[in-house]
Design an enzyme around this catalytic site. Structure first.
Site, PDB file in Angstrom:
ATOM      1  N   GLU A 168       0.414 -26.359  -8.402  1.00  8.69           N
ATOM      2  CA  GLU A 168       1.642 -25.759  -7.881  1.00  8.69           C
ATOM      3  C   GLU A 168       1.404 -24.886  -6.651  1.00  8.69           C
ATOM      4  O   GLU A 168       2.260 -24.832  -5.782  1.00  8.69           O
ATOM      5  CB  GLU A 168       2.459 -25.039  -8.961  1.00  8.69           C
ATOM      6  CG  GLU A 168       1.901 -23.758  -9.505  1.00  8.69           C
ATOM      7  CD  GLU A 168       2.808 -23.124 -10.565  1.00  8.69           C
ATOM      8  OE1 GLU A 168       4.031 -23.230 -10.478  1.00  8.69           O
ATOM      9  OE2 GLU A 168       2.264 -22.499 -11.496  1.00  8.69           O
TER      10      GLU A 168
ATOM     11  N   ASN B 241      25.669 -19.718  -9.003  1.00  6.33           N
ATOM     12  CA  ASN B 241      24.395 -20.223  -9.531  1.00  6.33           C
ATOM     13  C   ASN B 241      24.727 -21.106 -10.726  1.00  6.33           C
ATOM     14  O   ASN B 241      25.611 -20.756 -11.510  1.00  6.33           O
ATOM     15  CB  ASN B 241      23.510 -19.086 -10.051  1.00  6.33           C
ATOM     16  CG  ASN B 241      22.865 -18.304  -8.933  1.00  6.33           C
ATOM     17  OD1 ASN B 241      23.069 -18.605  -7.764  1.00  6.33           O
ATOM     18  ND2 ASN B 241      22.095 -17.287  -9.307  1.00  6.33           N
ATOM     19  N   GLY B 242      23.983 -22.189 -10.897  1.00 12.38           N
ATOM     20  CA  GLY B 242      24.222 -23.066 -12.047  1.00 12.38           C
ATOM     21  C   GLY B 242      24.769 -24.403 -11.594  1.00 12.38           C
ATOM     22  O   GLY B 242      24.661 -24.774 -10.418  1.00 12.38           O
TER      23      GLY B 242
ATOM     24  N   CYS C  12      18.690 -20.416  -7.299  1.00 14.51           N
ATOM     25  CA  CYS C  12      19.648 -19.689  -6.457  1.00 14.51           C
ATOM     26  C   CYS C  12      19.728 -18.213  -6.828  1.00 14.51           C
ATOM     27  O   CYS C  12      19.459 -17.832  -7.958  1.00 14.51           O
ATOM     28  CB  CYS C  12      21.024 -20.296  -6.625  1.00 14.51           C
ATOM     29  SG  CYS C  12      21.071 -22.061  -6.411  1.00 14.51           S
TER      30      CYS C  12
ATOM     31  N   LYS D  80      11.405 -19.925  -9.243  1.00 10.63           N
ATOM     32  CA  LYS D  80      10.815 -19.054 -10.262  1.00 10.63           C
ATOM     33  C   LYS D  80      11.474 -19.271 -11.613  1.00 10.63           C
ATOM     34  O   LYS D  80      10.816 -19.294 -12.642  1.00 10.63           O
ATOM     35  CB  LYS D  80      10.965 -17.590  -9.820  1.00 10.63           C
ATOM     36  CG  LYS D  80      10.374 -16.581 -10.784  1.00 10.63           C
ATOM     37  CD  LYS D  80       8.875 -16.722 -10.872  1.00 10.63           C
ATOM     38  CE  LYS D  80       8.250 -15.805 -11.899  1.00 10.63           C
ATOM     39  NZ  LYS D  80       6.883 -16.262 -12.250  1.00 10.63           N
TER      40      LYS D  80
ATOM     41  N   HIS E  65     -12.217 -42.383 -22.739  1.00  7.34           N
ATOM     42  CA  HIS E  65     -11.197 -43.361 -23.142  1.00  7.34           C
ATOM     43  C   HIS E  65     -10.339 -43.778 -21.958  1.00  7.34           C
ATOM     44  O   HIS E  65      -9.232 -44.272 -22.143  1.00  7.34           O
ATOM     45  CB  HIS E  65     -10.339 -42.783 -24.276  1.00  7.34           C
ATOM     46  CG  HIS E  65     -11.154 -42.453 -25.491  1.00  7.34           C
ATOM     47  ND1 HIS E  65     -11.672 -43.422 -26.316  1.00  7.34           N
ATOM     48  CD2 HIS E  65     -11.594 -41.273 -25.984  1.00  7.34           C
ATOM     49  CE1 HIS E  65     -12.379 -42.852 -27.275  1.00  7.34           C
ATOM     50  NE2 HIS E  65     -12.348 -41.540 -27.093  1.00  7.34           N
TER      51      HIS E  65
ATOM     52  N   LYS F 129      -1.655 -24.569 -12.469  1.00  5.38           N
ATOM     53  CA  LYS F 129      -1.731 -23.490 -11.478  1.00  5.38           C
ATOM     54  C   LYS F 129      -2.226 -24.039 -10.145  1.00  5.38           C
ATOM     55  O   LYS F 129      -1.672 -23.745  -9.105  1.00  5.38           O
ATOM     56  CB  LYS F 129      -2.689 -22.411 -12.005  1.00  5.38           C
ATOM     57  CG  LYS F 129      -2.370 -21.028 -11.588  1.00  5.38           C
ATOM     58  CD  LYS F 129      -1.375 -20.312 -12.455  1.00  5.38           C
ATOM     59  CE  LYS F 129      -0.082 -21.021 -12.622  1.00  5.38           C
ATOM     60  NZ  LYS F 129       0.777 -20.563 -13.648  1.00  5.38           N
TER      61      LYS F 129
ATOM     62  N   GLU G 152      -3.318 -25.280 -18.270  1.00  2.00           N
ATOM     63  CA  GLU G 152      -2.747 -24.228 -17.435  1.00  2.00           C
ATOM     64  C   GLU G 152      -3.460 -24.164 -16.076  1.00  2.00           C
ATOM     65  O   GLU G 152      -2.820 -23.994 -15.034  1.00  2.00           O
ATOM     66  CB  GLU G 152      -2.833 -22.875 -18.171  1.00  2.00           C
ATOM     67  CG  GLU G 152      -2.439 -21.661 -17.369  1.00  2.00           C
ATOM     68  CD  GLU G 152      -1.019 -21.730 -16.789  1.00  2.00           C
ATOM     69  OE1 GLU G 152      -0.261 -22.643 -17.130  1.00  2.00           O
ATOM     70  OE2 GLU G 152      -0.709 -20.848 -15.970  1.00  2.00           O
TER      71      GLU G 152
ATOM     72  N   TRP H 139      19.264 -23.043  -3.791  1.00  2.00           N
ATOM     73  CA  TRP H 139      18.210 -24.027  -4.053  1.00  2.00           C
ATOM     74  C   TRP H 139      18.949 -25.317  -4.374  1.00  2.00           C
ATOM     75  O   TRP H 139      19.621 -25.420  -5.402  1.00  2.00           O
ATOM     76  CB  TRP H 139      17.358 -23.557  -5.238  1.00  2.00           C
ATOM     77  CG  TRP H 139      16.127 -24.358  -5.506  1.00  2.00           C
ATOM     78  CD1 TRP H 139      14.911 -24.244  -4.891  1.00  2.00           C
ATOM     79  CD2 TRP H 139      15.959 -25.380  -6.502  1.00  2.00           C
ATOM     80  NE1 TRP H 139      14.018 -25.125  -5.431  1.00  2.00           N
ATOM     81  CE2 TRP H 139      14.628 -25.836  -6.426  1.00  2.00           C
ATOM     82  CE3 TRP H 139      16.802 -25.958  -7.446  1.00  2.00           C
ATOM     83  CZ2 TRP H 139      14.123 -26.833  -7.245  1.00  2.00           C
ATOM     84  CZ3 TRP H 139      16.298 -26.963  -8.277  1.00  2.00           C
ATOM     85  CH2 TRP H 139      14.967 -27.380  -8.168  1.00  2.00           C
TER      86      TRP H 139
ATOM     87  N   ARG I 119      12.693 -16.325  -5.952  1.00  2.00           N
ATOM     88  CA  ARG I 119      13.190 -17.313  -6.907  1.00  2.00           C
ATOM     89  C   ARG I 119      13.148 -18.724  -6.332  1.00  2.00           C
ATOM     90  O   ARG I 119      13.266 -19.697  -7.080  1.00  2.00           O
ATOM     91  CB  ARG I 119      14.625 -16.981  -7.306  1.00  2.00           C
ATOM     92  CG  ARG I 119      14.762 -15.687  -8.087  1.00  2.00           C
ATOM     93  CD  ARG I 119      16.187 -15.213  -8.132  1.00  2.00           C
ATOM     94  NE  ARG I 119      17.048 -16.060  -8.898  1.00  2.00           N
ATOM     95  CZ  ARG I 119      17.458 -15.808 -10.134  1.00  2.00           C
ATOM     96  NH1 ARG I 119      17.061 -14.726 -10.728  1.00  2.00           N
ATOM     97  NH2 ARG I 119      18.255 -16.628 -10.765  1.00  2.00           N
TER      98      ARG I 119
HETATM   99  C1  AGP Z   1       4.541 -21.343 -13.856  1.00  2.00           C
HETATM  100  O1  AGP Z   1       3.523 -21.119 -12.955  1.00  2.00           O
HETATM  101  C2  AGP Z   1       5.605 -22.193 -13.415  1.00  2.00           C
HETATM  102  N1  AGP Z   1       6.146 -21.775 -12.189  1.00  2.00           N
HETATM  103  C3  AGP Z   1       6.581 -22.738 -14.445  1.00  2.00           C
HETATM  104  O2  AGP Z   1       5.877 -23.741 -15.082  1.00  2.00           O
HETATM  105  C4  AGP Z   1       7.181 -21.796 -15.514  1.00  2.00           C
HETATM  106  O3  AGP Z   1       6.191 -21.333 -16.375  1.00  2.00           O
HETATM  107  C5  AGP Z   1       8.265 -22.558 -16.281  1.00  2.00           C
HETATM  108  O4  AGP Z   1       9.278 -22.940 -15.395  1.00  2.00           O
HETATM  109  C6  AGP Z   1       8.844 -21.770 -17.430  1.00  2.00           C
HETATM  110  O5  AGP Z   1       9.471 -20.604 -16.997  1.00  2.00           O
HETATM  111  P1  AGP Z   1       9.869 -19.465 -17.998  1.00  2.00           P
HETATM  112  O6  AGP Z   1       8.619 -18.916 -18.584  1.00  2.00           O
HETATM  113  O7  AGP Z   1      10.599 -18.464 -17.160  1.00  2.00           O
HETATM  114  O8  AGP Z   1      10.738 -20.077 -19.052  1.00  2.00           O
END
Ligand code: AGP
Length: 611
Positions: A490, A101-102, A2, A606, A506, A487, A483, A75, A27
């Site tokens: 997502e 937010n929260g 949010c 985000k 395995h 990537k 990673e 959100w 976000r």
């Molecule tokens: C990264 O591509 C992601 N969107 C997500 O995994 C992100 O890295 C994770 O939520 C951690 O966020 P931060 O680095 O702001 O703590």
């Protein structure tokens, strides 16, 4: 997640609120709304499910005028995305409007209590309790009502509040959720993130936990939970809005991939004096390093993957045991951590709830805590203190998929490894010098690695229909594969999984068949022969093998791969900084080829400020 904005001044507030919300849209959100105090003294609320365009159209149909207002992108957590559940929420009479937010953890019991006293709820949200609570606590002074409410609210919140009975004030409050206040002559702004107010002012104050901000046209006042006025040194934001704009690129993600040489340079330079041995930037004494029993690197998602790479490097160079852990698991497993141990939280945003909770747990148990973080003034940076925060100078990262934050996090991990190695007496200064020199060359090498874009575009135009992709590698190449798989999934929604290459046989090898796409990262010279035998096993099952490989290994890898993506050479330990470039680009190109919303992938936010 949010986003919050708020404005008080002499201009029409709704265009300012909408511009702020647009800047926060990265976000992630699923509905949006604004509340403005009109010249008739009433609060006018407009809310719409879906994209900001829907709210904009609504505002064209049903205009709101007024110079005091708050806005929100939601959100969904409590209740589906809908017009009703969108913020702002009001009390029964519509005299008080709230954005939040929260998560209010005790919203169920508060709701019962408020209903018994006559409140009628219209939404399923936890936020609505705040509006009714403020209404029932209000006795002619919103500051007093807000302070009282804060003693009753449990959970995390950043709040923006306006009230018809005090039409020339915007209130805000925070606990465990970021809130920044901006100001300039006669105008005040609140926002959950700096980009939302940067086109108006660069002078900001970061509200601390359990503080409230009171903004009117004469300025800003901050109070602690006991009502005592607090002095905050204003922070001048150095970066400008162009850093948070697309600058001619089709997407933020592509722009941020291309910003990596610069980000890497900015993160390295303040920690490099030309000769090894000066590690004054690391908040540890030689004695502390020598006494370290263990290091825990704890983070989420991409930041966790940077931690996994850090584990390989620190253990190799400093010979200190390192665990890399996922923050959401760490906190609840009764972790064994205490004195003479170092806890490093890694976070781009500095606001990730799980990472913050893990950090607090480690601190409580007596560990020395540090953070690797990209956002100045963020909760995690503040929790460990600026002196214990190693900033990645990646600049604002807007795309939900993290790219430049990852490379700078990995870079810092490598720097920490070199520093610890030397301080502990495990790493010879010649080797340290060699590594630092190569890190110094890194921006130019990353630039070269960016040259793989064209090849990847061509390749992904034929690969984009794939339903599954496997990423394999050994050692640091495995860390990188984790990673790469994240990537790809997502941004392109393709099911992707990373396996340590030696682990395939395995179990996962059962999934390999004719035409299955396997991306192998091959940069670790010492592990080459083992990885090549794994590639043969993969090829024997008919899979289509794409190898991301360092130039010096080209000859040996060529016979085992169907497609080669070549990257420049550097020390094995630093190879992730180069190999990640085509892997990020691969995810990006696949997402574009599949028509995905690259910068705002579905269901993702985000900054994940809820557990
Ligand atoms: C990264 O591509 C992601 N969107 C997500 O995994 C992100 O890295 C994770 O939520 C951690 O966020 P931060 O680095 O702001 O703590």
């Amino acid at each position: 997640m949010c986003g919050i904005v708020g404005y008080i001044g002499n201009q029409e507030s709704s265009p300012i609120l909408m511009e702020g919300l647009e800047r926060l849209s990265y976000r992630g959100y699923d509905s949006a709304g604004v509340a403005v105090i009109g010249s008739d003294g009433k609060i006018n609320v407009r809310k719409a499910k879906g994209r900001l365009e829907n709210l904009e159209n609504l505002l064209k149909e049903k205009t709101v005028y007024g110079t005091v207002g708050i806005g929100h992108t939601r959100w969904a957590t409590h209740g589906e995305p809908s017009d009703l559940n969108a913020h702002p929420h009001t009390d029964v009479k519509g005299d008080i409007a709230v954005v939040h937010n929260g998560i209010i953890e005790n919203h169920v019991s508060l709701r019962k209590q408020l209903e018994m006293n006559g409140a009628q709820f219209v939404s399923q949200t936890d936020t609505e309790v705040v509006a009714h609570l403020l209404n029932q606590l209000y006795e002619g002074d919103m500051k007093a009502a807000l302070l009282k409410a804060m003693t009753m609210l449990e959970g995390s919140y950043a709040l923006g509040v306006i009230c018809t009975r005090e039409p020339d004030v915007v209130y805000c409050a925070r606990n465990d959720s970021p809130l920044v206040i901006g100001f300039k002559d006669g105008e005040g702004f609140i926002a959950s993130d700096i980009p939302a107010l940067l086109s108006h002012t660069r002078d900001v104050i970061f509200l601390k936990d359990k503080e409230i901000g009171v903004l009117d046209r004469s300025g800003v006042k901050v109070f602690d939970i006991y009502g005592n006025e607090q002095h905050h040194e204003p922070y001048h934001v150095e970066w400008d809005l162009s850093s948070a704009e697309k600058g001619g690129y089709a997407h933020y993600m592509l722009k941020e991939i291309h910003e990596q040489p610069e980000a890497i340079k900015k993160t390295f330079e303040p920690r490099y004096s030309g000769t090894p041995g000066d590690y004054s930037w690391l908040p540890l004494t030689v004695e502390e390093v020598k006494n370290l029993r263990k290091i825990s690197i704890v983070a989420c998602g991409t930041a966790y993957h940077a931690g996994v790479a850090g584990r390989y490097a620190i253990e190799k160079l400093a010979r200190i045991p390192v665990e890399a852990a996922i923050a959401s698991e760490y906190r609840y497993r009764d972790p064994i951590i205490g004195e003479n141990e170092l806890f490093i939280a890694v976070s781009q945003s500095g606001e990730t709830a799980d990472t913050l909770a893990a950090l607090r747990e480690a601190k409580r148990r007596g560990a020395k805590v540090m953070a690797v973080c990209n956002v100045v003034g963020s909760t995690i940076a503040r929790e460990v203190g600026d002196e214990n925060t190693l900033y990645t100078y990646a600049g604002p990262e807007i795309a939900v998929a993290s790219t430049k934050a990852y490379t700078t996090q990995v870079e810092l991990m490598m720097l920490i490894a070199v520093a610890l190695g030397q301080m502990k007496g495990e790493l010879a200064s010649e080797k340290a010098q060699e590594l630092l020199d190569q890190m110094h060359q890194m921006p130019a090498l990353v630039e070269k690695a960016l040259g793989t874009e064209e090849q990847l575009q061509k390749f992904t135009s034929i690969a984009s229909h794939k339903k599954h992709v496997f990423f394999v590698g050994r050692g640091l190449d495995y860390a990188l594969s984790l990673e790469a798989a994240l990537k790809l999934k997502e941004v392109s929604y393709i099911f992707s999984e990373a396996y340590a290459a030696g682990e395939l046989k395995h179990g996962p090898i059962a999934l390999l068949q004719e035409g299955r796409l396997v991306v192998a990262t091959i940069t670790q010279t010492a592990l080459l022969d083992k990885t090549l035998s794994n590639l043969r096993e993969i090829k024997a099952r008919g899979a289509w093998v794409v190898a991301v490989c360092r130039e010096s290994l080209k000859e040996k890898v060529t016979p085992e791969a169907d497609e080669l993506i070549l990257i420049p050479d550097t020390d094995d330990l630093l190879m992730p900084l180069l190999a990640v470039i085509p892997l990020q680009m691969f995810a990006y190109c696949m997402a574009v080829a599949r028509g995905c919303d690259v910068d705002k992938p579905r269901n993702l936010a985000k900054s994940v400020t809820v557990e």
